[in-house]
Design a protein around this motif. Structure first.
Motif, PDB file in Angstrom:
ATOM      1  N   LEU A 123      11.925 -57.389 -23.946  1.00 37.75           N
ATOM      2  CA  LEU A 123      12.238 -58.792 -23.381  1.00 37.75           C
ATOM      3  C   LEU A 123      13.753 -58.901 -23.105  1.00 37.75           C
ATOM      4  O   LEU A 123      14.175 -59.600 -22.056  1.00 37.75           O
ATOM      5  CB  LEU A 123      11.776 -59.678 -24.574  1.00 37.75           C
ATOM      6  N   ALA A 124      14.665 -58.397 -23.849  1.00 36.43           N
ATOM      7  CA  ALA A 124      16.025 -58.529 -23.853  1.00 36.43           C
ATOM      8  C   ALA A 124      16.445 -57.557 -22.529  1.00 36.43           C
ATOM      9  O   ALA A 124      17.491 -57.950 -21.649  1.00 36.43           O
ATOM     10  CB  ALA A 124      16.681 -57.439 -24.906  1.00 36.43           C
TER      11      ALA A 124
ATOM     12  N   GLN B  26       8.668 -55.557 -28.587  1.00 40.60           N
ATOM     13  CA  GLN B  26       8.278 -56.605 -27.489  1.00 40.60           C
ATOM     14  C   GLN B  26       9.724 -57.322 -27.265  1.00 40.60           C
ATOM     15  O   GLN B  26      10.404 -57.615 -26.003  1.00 40.60           O
ATOM     16  CB  GLN B  26       7.557 -57.862 -28.006  1.00 40.60           C
ATOM     17  N   ALA B  27      10.700 -57.561 -28.147  1.00 41.07           N
ATOM     18  CA  ALA B  27      12.105 -58.306 -28.196  1.00 41.07           C
ATOM     19  C   ALA B  27      12.814 -57.119 -27.428  1.00 41.07           C
ATOM     20  O   ALA B  27      13.782 -57.651 -26.556  1.00 41.07           O
ATOM     21  CB  ALA B  27      12.637 -58.386 -29.553  1.00 41.07           C
ATOM     22  N   SER B  28      12.502 -55.792 -27.574  1.00 39.78           N
ATOM     23  CA  SER B  28      13.604 -55.034 -26.771  1.00 39.78           C
ATOM     24  C   SER B  28      13.116 -55.018 -25.326  1.00 39.78           C
ATOM     25  O   SER B  28      14.256 -54.954 -24.657  1.00 39.78           O
ATOM     26  CB  SER B  28      13.426 -53.603 -27.457  1.00 39.78           C
TER      27      SER B  28
ATOM     28  N   VAL C 264      14.528 -57.544 -19.791  1.00 43.86           N
ATOM     29  CA  VAL C 264      14.223 -58.200 -18.828  1.00 43.86           C
ATOM     30  C   VAL C 264      15.327 -59.439 -18.540  1.00 43.86           C
ATOM     31  O   VAL C 264      15.938 -59.508 -17.364  1.00 43.86           O
ATOM     32  CB  VAL C 264      12.854 -59.077 -18.905  1.00 43.86           C
ATOM     33  N   LEU C 265      15.813 -60.003 -19.719  1.00 42.46           N
ATOM     34  CA  LEU C 265      16.966 -60.866 -19.606  1.00 42.46           C
ATOM     35  C   LEU C 265      18.205 -60.271 -18.817  1.00 42.46           C
ATOM     36  O   LEU C 265      18.735 -61.034 -18.155  1.00 42.46           O
ATOM     37  CB  LEU C 265      17.130 -61.574 -20.854  1.00 42.46           C
ATOM     38  N   ARG C 266      18.495 -59.173 -19.412  1.00 45.18           N
ATOM     39  CA  ARG C 266      19.450 -58.358 -18.890  1.00 45.18           C
ATOM     40  C   ARG C 266      19.574 -58.083 -17.401  1.00 45.18           C
ATOM     41  O   ARG C 266      20.415 -58.398 -16.542  1.00 45.18           O
ATOM     42  CB  ARG C 266      19.792 -57.106 -19.552  1.00 45.18           C
ATOM     43  N   GLU C 267      18.134 -57.637 -17.015  1.00 44.03           N
ATOM     44  CA  GLU C 267      18.032 -57.252 -15.632  1.00 44.03           C
ATOM     45  C   GLU C 267      17.992 -58.522 -14.697  1.00 44.03           C
ATOM     46  O   GLU C 267      18.513 -58.666 -13.455  1.00 44.03           O
ATOM     47  CB  GLU C 267      16.506 -56.774 -15.640  1.00 44.03           C
ATOM     48  N   LYS C 268      17.621 -59.731 -15.099  1.00 39.74           N
ATOM     49  CA  LYS C 268      17.590 -60.781 -14.384  1.00 39.74           C
ATOM     50  C   LYS C 268      19.166 -61.727 -14.429  1.00 39.74           C
ATOM     51  O   LYS C 268      19.551 -62.563 -13.858  1.00 39.74           O
ATOM     52  CB  LYS C 268      16.924 -62.100 -15.266  1.00 39.74           C
TER      53      LYS C 268
ATOM     54  N   VAL D  57      20.800 -63.191 -16.753  1.00 43.84           N
ATOM     55  CA  VAL D  57      21.469 -64.354 -17.322  1.00 43.84           C
ATOM     56  C   VAL D  57      21.931 -64.117 -18.764  1.00 43.84           C
ATOM     57  O   VAL D  57      22.629 -65.054 -19.211  1.00 43.84           O
ATOM     58  CB  VAL D  57      20.151 -65.446 -17.744  1.00 43.84           C
ATOM     59  N   VAL D  58      21.901 -62.865 -19.543  1.00 48.06           N
ATOM     60  CA  VAL D  58      22.426 -62.566 -20.616  1.00 48.06           C
ATOM     61  C   VAL D  58      23.249 -61.140 -20.342  1.00 48.06           C
ATOM     62  O   VAL D  58      22.665 -60.316 -19.864  1.00 48.06           O
ATOM     63  CB  VAL D  58      21.347 -62.140 -21.771  1.00 48.06           C
TER      64      VAL D  58
ATOM     65  N   GLN E 106       3.272 -60.085 -16.219  1.00 47.62           N
ATOM     66  CA  GLN E 106       3.269 -58.568 -16.745  1.00 47.62           C
ATOM     67  C   GLN E 106       3.820 -58.867 -18.444  1.00 47.62           C
ATOM     68  O   GLN E 106       4.565 -59.466 -18.998  1.00 47.62           O
ATOM     69  CB  GLN E 106       4.632 -58.167 -16.246  1.00 47.62           C
ATOM     70  N   PHE E 107       2.546 -58.102 -19.354  1.00 46.15           N
ATOM     71  CA  PHE E 107       2.643 -58.550 -20.682  1.00 46.15           C
ATOM     72  C   PHE E 107       3.347 -57.328 -21.467  1.00 46.15           C
ATOM     73  O   PHE E 107       3.341 -56.022 -20.804  1.00 46.15           O
ATOM     74  CB  PHE E 107       1.225 -58.499 -21.232  1.00 46.15           C
ATOM     75  N   LEU E 108       4.584 -57.782 -22.245  1.00 45.62           N
ATOM     76  CA  LEU E 108       5.299 -56.870 -22.868  1.00 45.62           C
ATOM     77  C   LEU E 108       4.633 -56.196 -24.393  1.00 45.62           C
ATOM     78  O   LEU E 108       4.654 -57.197 -25.226  1.00 45.62           O
ATOM     79  CB  LEU E 108       6.857 -57.601 -22.972  1.00 45.62           C
TER      80      LEU E 108
END
Lengths: 266, 322
Positions: A254-255, A250-252, A257-261, A263-264, A241-243
């Protein structure tokens, strides 16, 4: 002591390119010294710097254009160079391992080195086989995928005490009698940049052209048993899935996704 | 006609590629209409033979000699066995050890050699699929003169499974000791260090795209802002910018984090071998055709020097000026 280093001028491909038949169109290709061979040259030059009376000879198979690449080896400290080429080679689409080993083998016979250093593989055709095939061809010992070489033992005892880099972070410690061919892995040393002085000096060093005749070989040596029948870009299997958006967007995403997973944190 | 595959093992264990070769070998044997033989050399060959006895294998040959791989012994044994069987098709792993004996065997037998096969097709002649130019293109190469030797890339065929009923026999063969010019002195694990990246649940991994050592500061700031663990692809370690214990890939560590964020990594096959087990793979790369996107779950096509600072800010960090 004489060290022969095999170097290859490799083609590198731009990000966007087109294929014509079974070749990439020339306009999309650049030429450079093979990455693995750069480390092999450095290893040879370091041996010369550590020992008395060590001569480093670079050898390549390539057209006149390859002089530019082999001069890089000379600029980094190789003493002289040999370039093998012939009209008969020009006509071959893909030089197979056997042919390369026979051509280089003839140079080894003429030069009679104690040690041959060769890159593990070339980053264009990626056979990863020339060094070991060459060793077998000329009756030398060998070691493949070497990422450390004990310089003193080579110079003082005539033994190549090496580390071979196996998969998974394991190294094998092996002793190989000289004369030998070692295939050199990246990371074994830190290849130097050619200095301006080195580049100037390289201009006056010898690059000896050698034809099949000069090497005592006939044209049958270049008959390849491999025939390229197709070349194509591999199908993209991406289901990523391209952001999209600018860098901030893009960074927002991506952030998120990281929160959802998980890990951050926030 | 026979297809012969040679197993790979290390320190008492058969490596996965040994079983993948059986699958590749069986497919080829079916296309040719012949038997599949497998051989294992050195180590506990009887135990290895039991393990190699999987569905589709007709015959297993064992060569007892020492504990570990020695290329001189392998080159002699494989050559002798291939000749003894009259095996037309010899398949070996394109592993580090395969690289250390297969080209010698091909030369010794006077055979064509095609390395790093990702596909094998037989229809009267053999066609080998290979990659070139750092995986940017695939080629098919016809081997115009048989018999041949091909080395097979690991991870391209599924491992053979099931229990087979192959005959197992010792290959009677005397090693020419005078021709053994290499001595294996031992093994060493490398890259212990302070951090075990294989234990991390969030890896931020950096590749060649970082360009300069000074720029690592940028990724370190991201690692700090997110609480991730820093890892890298091979060139970063080769350059001495990070220690060996941070390297992910075939010759580095295998990692299985929840999230693997690959920044400026193109996705060479050797790297992918070490990280494809991650739950979620996110890739940031300027080249939309980079192979890393083939295995990524999320992709960012963009310049890491723009995206990473913005990402640091997203997590309340202060991007350094690089």
């Amino acid at each position: 002591m004489k060290v022969l280093v095999t170097v290859k001028e490799v083609a590198t491909v731009e990000d966007d390119f087109e294929i014509s038949g079974t070749e990439i169109e020339e306009t999309y290709l650049d030429y450079d010294l093979n990455e693995w061979d750069d480390y092999a040259v450095e290893e040879g030059v370091q041996l010369a710097e550590a020992g008395d009376d060590v001569e480093v000879v670079a050898v390549t198979i390539g057209p006149e254009r390859a002089d530019e690449t082999i001069r890089m080896a000379l600029a980094k400290g190789a003493d002289r160079a040999v370039r093998v080429w012939d009209d008969a080679i020009e006509d071959v689409e893909l030089l197979d391992v056997e042919t390369k080993a026979e051509l280089l083998g003839a140079v080894v016979e003429a030069e009679d080195p104690d040690l041959v250093l060769s890159g593990v593989q070339a980053n264009d055709d990626s056979f990863g086989a020339t060094g070991v095939a060459l060793a077998e061809e000329i009756g030398f010992q060998w070691a493949a995928v070497v990422n450390a070489l004990d310089t003193e033992k080579v110079l003082d005892e005539g033994v190549a005490s090496v580390r071979r880099e196996l998969e998974g972070g394991v190294e094998e410690l092996t002793d190989v009698d000289l004369p030998a061919v070692l295939t050199i892995q990246t990371g074994i040393n830190e290849p130097r940049y050619a200095s301006l002085r080195g580049i100037r000096q390289a201009q006056s060093k010898e690059i000896k052209p050698q034809s099949l005749d000069d090497l005592g070989l006939d044209a049958s040596v270049v008959e390849s048993s491999l025939d390229v029948t197709a070349m194509y870009e591999p199908e993209t299997e991406s289901d990523a899935q391209f952001l999209d958006g600018d860098a901030d967007e893009q960074a927002s995403k991506l952030a998120d996704v990281l929160r959802e997973k998980g890990v951050v944190g926030e | 006609m026979t297809v012969l595959t040679i197993a790979d093992h290390r320190r008492g264990d058969l490596r996965d590629v040994s079983f993948e070769l059986l699958t590749a070998g069986r497919e080829l044997a079916d296309a040719v209409g012949t038997d599949l033989h497998a051989a294992v050399i050195s180590g506990n060959v009887e135990e290895f033979a039991d393990d190699l006895n999987r569905e589709g294998v007709d015959q297993i040959h064992t060569v007892e000699y020492g504990e570990e791989f020695n290329h001189d012994v392998y080159a002699q044994a494989v050559t002798a066995l291939t000749e003894d069987l009259g095996a037309e098709f010899l398949l070996v792993p394109n592993s580090v050890n395969g690289l250390d004996y297969a080209p010698a065997v091909a030369t010794r037998l006077g055979r064509s050699y095609a390395s790093d096969a990702v596909g094998l097709d037989y229809d009267g002649t053999l066609e080998v699929t290979r990659e070139m130019y750092g995986s940017k293109v695939e080629t098919t190469v016809e081997v115009t003169e048989g018999p041949f030797v091909a080395s097979v890339r690991s991870g391209e065929w599924p491992a053979a499974e099931g229990v087979g009923d192959a005959d197992v026999s010792a290959f009677d063969f005397d090693v020419d000791e005078d021709a053994v010019g290499s001595t294996v002195k031992g093994f060493e694990e490398v890259g212990g260090g302070d951090v075990d990246i294989s234990e991390a649940n969030f890896l931020v991994s950096i590749g060649r795209g970082i360009e300069e050592e000074e720029n690592l500061e940028l990724v370190e700031a991201l690692v700090e802002a997110t609480g991730a663990t820093l890892s890298s692809s091979r060139p970063i370690v080769d350059n001495g910018w990070l220690p060996k214990n941070r390297q992910v890939g075939q010759s580095g560590k295998q990692v299985t984090p929840d999230v693997y964020l690959a920044i400026g990594i193109s996705g060479a096959v050797q790297h992918v071998a070490g990280m494809k087990g991650a739950d979620t793979i996110i890739a940031v790369n300027t080249d939309p055709n980079a192979p890393i996107f083939d295995i990524a779950d999320y992709g960012v096509v963009g310049d890491l020097f723009d995206v990473v600072p913005a990402l640091i800010e997203e997590f309340g960090g202060e991007p350094p000026s690089v």
